[in-house]
Design a protein around this motif. Structure first.
Motif, PDB file in Angstrom:
ATOM      1  N   GLY A   9       0.725  -1.150  -0.042  1.00  0.00           N
ATOM      2  CA  GLY A   9      -0.194   0.008  -0.054  1.00  0.00           C
ATOM      3  C   GLY A   9       0.896   1.197  -0.224  1.00  0.00           C
ATOM      4  N   VAL A  10       2.093   1.175  -0.120  1.00  0.00           N
ATOM      5  CA  VAL A  10       3.022   2.495  -0.157  1.00  0.00           C
ATOM      6  C   VAL A  10       2.651   3.201  -1.345  1.00  0.00           C
ATOM      7  CG1 VAL A  10       5.170   3.187  -0.436  1.00  0.00           C
ATOM      8  CG2 VAL A  10       4.760   1.360   1.344  1.00  0.00           C
ATOM      9  N   TRP A  11       2.627   4.647  -1.182  1.00  0.00           N
ATOM     10  CA  TRP A  11       2.181   5.479  -2.191  1.00  0.00           C
ATOM     11  C   TRP A  11       3.299   6.304  -2.491  1.00  0.00           C
ATOM     12  CZ3 TRP A  11      -2.639   6.993  -4.535  1.00  0.00           C
ATOM     13  CH2 TRP A  11      -3.763   6.280  -4.151  1.00  0.00           C
ATOM     14  N   ASP A  12       3.694   6.714  -3.894  1.00  0.00           N
ATOM     15  CA  ASP A  12       4.617   7.614  -4.479  1.00  0.00           C
ATOM     16  C   ASP A  12       3.553   8.746  -5.003  1.00  0.00           C
ATOM     17  OD1 ASP A  12       6.196   9.270  -5.861  1.00  0.00           O
ATOM     18  OD2 ASP A  12       7.293   7.537  -6.597  1.00  0.00           O
ATOM     19  N   CYS A  13       3.555  10.048  -4.381  1.00  0.00           N
ATOM     20  CA  CYS A  13       2.649  10.774  -4.534  1.00  0.00           C
ATOM     21  C   CYS A  13       2.898  11.993  -5.647  1.00  0.00           C
ATOM     22  CB  CYS A  13       2.085  11.654  -3.317  1.00  0.00           C
ATOM     23  SG  CYS A  13       1.089  10.383  -2.312  1.00  0.00           S
ATOM     24  N   LEU A  43       6.579   2.108 -13.656  1.00  0.00           N
ATOM     25  CA  LEU A  43       5.964   0.778 -12.975  1.00  0.00           C
ATOM     26  C   LEU A  43       7.116  -0.047 -12.614  1.00  0.00           C
ATOM     27  CD1 LEU A  43       2.883  -0.249 -15.197  1.00  0.00           C
ATOM     28  CD2 LEU A  43       3.018   0.780 -12.843  1.00  0.00           C
ATOM     29  N   THR A  44       8.164  -0.185 -13.486  1.00  0.00           N
ATOM     30  CA  THR A  44       9.341  -0.898 -13.209  1.00  0.00           C
ATOM     31  C   THR A  44       9.905  -0.423 -12.032  1.00  0.00           C
ATOM     32  OG1 THR A  44       9.997  -1.395 -15.535  1.00  0.00           O
ATOM     33  CG2 THR A  44      11.752  -1.790 -14.271  1.00  0.00           C
ATOM     34  N   MET A  45      10.138   1.027 -11.820  1.00  0.00           N
ATOM     35  CA  MET A  45      10.875   1.292 -10.666  1.00  0.00           C
ATOM     36  C   MET A  45      10.153   1.030  -9.407  1.00  0.00           C
ATOM     37  SD  MET A  45      10.864   4.245  -8.199  1.00  0.00           S
ATOM     38  CE  MET A  45      10.059   5.696  -9.022  1.00  0.00           C
ATOM     39  N   HIS A  46       8.585   1.393  -9.405  1.00  0.00           N
ATOM     40  CA  HIS A  46       7.742   1.221  -8.286  1.00  0.00           C
ATOM     41  C   HIS A  46       7.940  -0.335  -7.907  1.00  0.00           C
ATOM     42  CE1 HIS A  46       5.110   4.908  -8.829  1.00  0.00           C
ATOM     43  NE2 HIS A  46       6.397   5.178  -7.951  1.00  0.00           N
ATOM     44  N   ARG A  47       7.912  -1.235  -8.906  1.00  0.00           N
ATOM     45  CA  ARG A  47       7.970  -2.758  -8.400  1.00  0.00           C
ATOM     46  C   ARG A  47       9.248  -2.916  -7.860  1.00  0.00           C
ATOM     47  NH1 ARG A  47       5.715  -3.525 -14.023  1.00  0.00           N
ATOM     48  NH2 ARG A  47       3.423  -3.762 -13.682  1.00  0.00           N
ATOM     49  N   LYS A  48      10.241  -2.471  -8.244  1.00  0.00           N
ATOM     50  CA  LYS A  48      11.734  -2.656  -7.622  1.00  0.00           C
ATOM     51  C   LYS A  48      11.526  -2.162  -6.105  1.00  0.00           C
ATOM     52  CE  LYS A  48      16.457  -1.699  -8.394  1.00  0.00           C
ATOM     53  NZ  LYS A  48      17.380  -0.797  -9.268  1.00  0.00           N
ATOM     54  N   LEU A  49      11.091  -0.783  -6.056  1.00  0.00           N
ATOM     55  CA  LEU A  49      11.069  -0.435  -4.686  1.00  0.00           C
ATOM     56  C   LEU A  49       9.980  -0.962  -3.909  1.00  0.00           C
ATOM     57  CD1 LEU A  49      12.075   3.179  -5.036  1.00  0.00           C
ATOM     58  CD2 LEU A  49      13.613   1.047  -4.933  1.00  0.00           C
ATOM     59  N   GLY A  50       9.014  -1.621  -3.998  1.00  0.00           N
ATOM     60  CA  GLY A  50       7.934  -2.128  -3.333  1.00  0.00           C
ATOM     61  C   GLY A  50       6.628  -1.238  -3.231  1.00  0.00           C
ATOM     62  N   ILE A  51       6.611  -0.162  -4.109  1.00  0.00           N
ATOM     63  CA  ILE A  51       5.634   0.624  -4.132  1.00  0.00           C
ATOM     64  C   ILE A  51       4.523   0.273  -5.009  1.00  0.00           C
ATOM     65  CG2 ILE A  51       5.057   3.291  -4.892  1.00  0.00           C
ATOM     66  CD1 ILE A  51       8.094   3.906  -4.188  1.00  0.00           C
ATOM     67  N   SER A  52       3.148   0.488  -4.362  1.00  0.00           N
ATOM     68  CA  SER A  52       2.041  -0.245  -5.010  1.00  0.00           C
ATOM     69  C   SER A  52       1.243   0.834  -5.490  1.00  0.00           C
ATOM     70  CB  SER A  52       1.444  -1.186  -3.963  1.00  0.00           C
ATOM     71  OG  SER A  52       0.914  -0.475  -3.082  1.00  0.00           O
ATOM     72  N   HIS A  53       1.365   2.028  -5.081  1.00  0.00           N
ATOM     73  CA  HIS A  53       0.328   3.085  -5.647  1.00  0.00           C
ATOM     74  C   HIS A  53       1.082   4.339  -5.996  1.00  0.00           C
ATOM     75  CE1 HIS A  53      -2.263   0.387  -3.342  1.00  0.00           C
ATOM     76  NE2 HIS A  53      -3.303   0.915  -4.225  1.00  0.00           N
ATOM     77  N   LEU A 266       3.373   7.384   4.247  1.00  0.00           N
ATOM     78  CA  LEU A 266       3.303   6.481   2.948  1.00  0.00           C
ATOM     79  C   LEU A 266       2.258   5.600   2.839  1.00  0.00           C
ATOM     80  CD1 LEU A 266       7.065   5.034   3.635  1.00  0.00           C
ATOM     81  CD2 LEU A 266       6.403   6.978   2.085  1.00  0.00           C
ATOM     82  N   ILE A 267       1.179   5.626   3.543  1.00  0.00           N
ATOM     83  CA  ILE A 267       0.150   4.535   3.244  1.00  0.00           C
ATOM     84  C   ILE A 267      -1.207   5.178   3.622  1.00  0.00           C
ATOM     85  CG2 ILE A 267      -1.091   2.493   3.559  1.00  0.00           C
ATOM     86  CD1 ILE A 267       1.708   1.309   4.293  1.00  0.00           C
ATOM     87  N   ASP A 268      -1.456   5.802   4.751  1.00  0.00           N
ATOM     88  CA  ASP A 268      -2.813   6.039   5.068  1.00  0.00           C
ATOM     89  C   ASP A 268      -3.286   7.659   4.747  1.00  0.00           C
ATOM     90  OD1 ASP A 268      -2.950   3.795   6.511  1.00  0.00           O
ATOM     91  OD2 ASP A 268      -2.686   4.496   8.638  1.00  0.00           O
TER      92      ASP A 268
END
Length: 275
Positions: A9-13, A43-53, A266-268
């Motif tokens: 559930g981590v967000w990169d906003c 998406l590749t970067m986010h998947r690598k870092l465990g970012i889902s949103h 990062l999530i809520d």
């Protein structure tokens, strides 16, 4: 919280996408000409870092043409949202279409190198228009420019998100008066802070930026329930080398020096803002 074990559930906003040019070409009058940075690369970067949103902030070169971010959001199975750019010619029907497409805010650029209106009353009217959609306004400007705008909008009901920590220069002594004004603004229930752009605040110095932890924590402490984070990938218009996104994520987890704060920032908090 390490980048290899982030909870779901981590967000990169704060991200931007550019291209592919054959699908989403830049207009002839683009504000700047970036290197291609398609959604697939993000998406590749986010998947690598465990970012889902994530949140796709409309890139200035595309102006009010949101085709690229709307297409990306449509293909994200609800995991991504957007922040757009509108002007006085944007219709209510267009706003509804953008809302249905996953946009949840608009951005005002008050930085000198970026295009955009600077009239507080014109911008206020745009901010009021998007309030009925439950949107917020992302305000990008340096403190001396930003504070008068925020003060002029004291009674504005639309939530305001202060972008990139109001672009401080953390390599120099901070103007105590302006920072006090910023903290005062953040004490209001509809003022948010985006704890992003640490590489910019450090004038391009390479990470991990331990000397900036206390300054950023002071902003977090001003509004822990209204603080969010973004990487600023792919880092357009920066000084110095492109920062390492894993290092940026590690920095914010150090700023949030408790599991509860990491969960909030990062999530809520972003999940609430971008619903």
């Amino acid at each position: 919280m390490s980048t290899s074990s982030n909870p779901s559930g981590v967000w990169d906003c704060h991200t931007h996408i550019y291209g592919p040019w054959e699908q989403f070409p830049l207009p002839a009058n683009a504000a700047y000409t970036p290197a291609p940075a398609p959604f697939s690369d993000l998406l590749t970067m986010h998947r690598k870092l465990g970012i889902s949103h994530g949140v796709l902030v409309q890139a200035a070169p595309y102006g009010t043409d949101h085709s690229a971010i709307l297409a990306a959001i449509a293909g994200s199975q609800g995991h991504y949202r957007g922040v757009g750019i509108i002007d006085e010619s944007t219709t209510d029907a267009q706003l509804q279409m953008m809302h249905d497409g996953g946009l949840r805010g608009i951005r005002f650029n008050l930085m000198g190198h970026l295009p955009g209106a600077r009239d507080p009353e014109k911008l206020r009217r745009l901010a009021e228009r998007v309030a009925s959609f439950g949107w917020h306004v992302l305000v990008h400007g340096e403190l001396p420019t930003l504070i008068p705008f925020l003060q002029a909008w004291k009674n504005l009901q639309t939530p305001l998100v202060i972008d990139h920590m109001a672009r401080p220069d953390l390599t120099q002594p901070i103007d105590a008066f302006l920072m006090a004004e910023l903290r005062s603004e953040l004490s209001q229930g509809n003022r948010w802070i985006k704890l992003s752009g640490i590489d910019r605040a450090m004038q391009g110095a390479p990470g991990p930026w331990p000397q900036a932890l206390d300054d950023v924590r002071s902003l977090l402490e001003s509004a822990p329930e209204r603080a969010i984070w973004g990487s600023d990938w792919p880092h357009p218009n920066i000084k110095g080398p492109v920062p390492n996104d894993a290092q940026l994520l590690n920095f914010i987890t150090q700023v949030c020096d408790s599991p509860a704060l990491q969960q909030a920032v990062l999530i809520d908090n972003p999940a609430r803002l971008y619903t």
